[in-house]
Design an enzyme around this catalytic site. Structure first.
Site, short mmCIF file in Angstrom:
data_model
loop_
_atom_site.label_atom_id
_atom_site.label_comp_id
_atom_site.label_asym_id
_atom_site.label_seq_id
_atom_site.Cartn_x
_atom_site.Cartn_y
_atom_site.Cartn_z
N GLU A 64 0.83 -1.21 0.00
CA GLU A 64 0.00 0.00 0.00
C GLU A 64 0.86 1.25 0.00
OE1 GLU A 64 -2.98 -0.49 3.10
OE2 GLU A 64 -3.99 -2.02 1.88
N GLU A 75 -1.57 -10.20 -5.90
CA GLU A 75 -1.55 -11.04 -7.10
C GLU A 75 -0.72 -10.39 -8.20
OE1 GLU A 75 -4.11 -10.06 -5.30
OE2 GLU A 75 -5.79 -11.46 -5.37
N1 THU Z 1 -6.02 -6.51 -2.39
C1 THU Z 1 -5.19 -7.46 -2.92
O1 THU Z 1 -3.99 -7.50 -2.63
N2 THU Z 1 -5.71 -8.33 -3.81
C2 THU Z 1 -7.01 -8.34 -4.21
O2 THU Z 1 -7.37 -9.10 -5.10
C3 THU Z 1 -7.98 -7.49 -3.54
C4 THU Z 1 -7.41 -6.41 -2.69
C5 THU Z 1 -5.45 -5.53 -1.46
C6 THU Z 1 -5.40 -4.12 -2.00
C7 THU Z 1 -5.39 -3.32 -0.73
O3 THU Z 1 -4.05 -3.22 -0.27
C8 THU Z 1 -6.17 -4.16 0.25
O4 THU Z 1 -6.21 -5.47 -0.29
C9 THU Z 1 -7.60 -3.67 0.48
O5 THU Z 1 -8.27 -3.51 -0.71
#
Ligand code: THU
Length: 160
Positions: A64, A75
């Site tokens: 993030e 992913e």
């Molecule tokens: N997130 C993922 O890493 N993969 C996904 O397929 C859905 C969401 C992460 C993005 C963000 O850092 C957190 O989960 C909340 O959305």
């Protein structure tokens, strides 16, 4: 005018313990990398592990950023590393696990739409299906035999 029906079949495992050994081992690596996710804003940690046909395993987690849209999902962190470092390898399967630090995550967490589109690019290019397994931190695990099952009417290079 006529309707078209789009159907997908997914397999649901009751829990992690039902997974075949090779899949459980990949999921273990996804779990390990999930615990190292950098997700201070959402407190939602995601880990992904990719098995390549050369036997290599690539892992990634969500990263993030204070400027929220600059962050990246687990992913895509993993699959872009695989694409960058092993451009000639085929992706056999991907294991995904997600967990919130704020509440229990016992249901399977599917990859987001942007990640499905990104994974689809590699599946279309390699011309063989990528198996996707996804879970929360515990509970059921869902298997899709192919990314295409998760992204009907996908947009790909054939339209360009
Ligand atoms: N997130 C993922 O890493 N993969 C996904 O397929 C859905 C969401 C992460 C993005 C963000 O850092 C957190 O989960 C909340 O959305």
């Amino acid at each position: 005018m006529k309707d078209i029906k789009i159907e997908s079949t997914l397999t649901v495992y009751e829990d992690y313990n039902e997974l075949p050994k090779a899949v459980a081992s990949l999921m273990d690596q996804a779990i390990n990398i999930r615990l190292k996710a950098y997700a201070p804003y959402s407190e939602f940690l995601v880990g992904a592990a990719i098995l390549l046909d050369n036997g290599e395993v690539i892992t990634g987690n969500n990263q993030e950023n204070a400027s929220y849209p600059s962050g990246l999902c687990a992913e895509r962190t993993a699959i872009y590393y695989a694409g960058a470092n092993y451009p000639d390898a085929k992706i056999v399967m991907m294991a995904i696990t997600a967990g919130s630090l704020k509440q229990p995550t016992n249901s399977p967490i599917p990859p987001c739409g942007a990640c499905r589109q990104s994974i689809s690019e590699y599946e279309v290019n390699q011309d063989s299906p990528i198996e996707i397994y996804f879970m929360g931190t515990s509970g059921k695990v869902v298997k899709s035999n192919s990314l295409a099952n998760l992204l009907p009417l996908g947009f790909d290079r054939s339209f360009l």
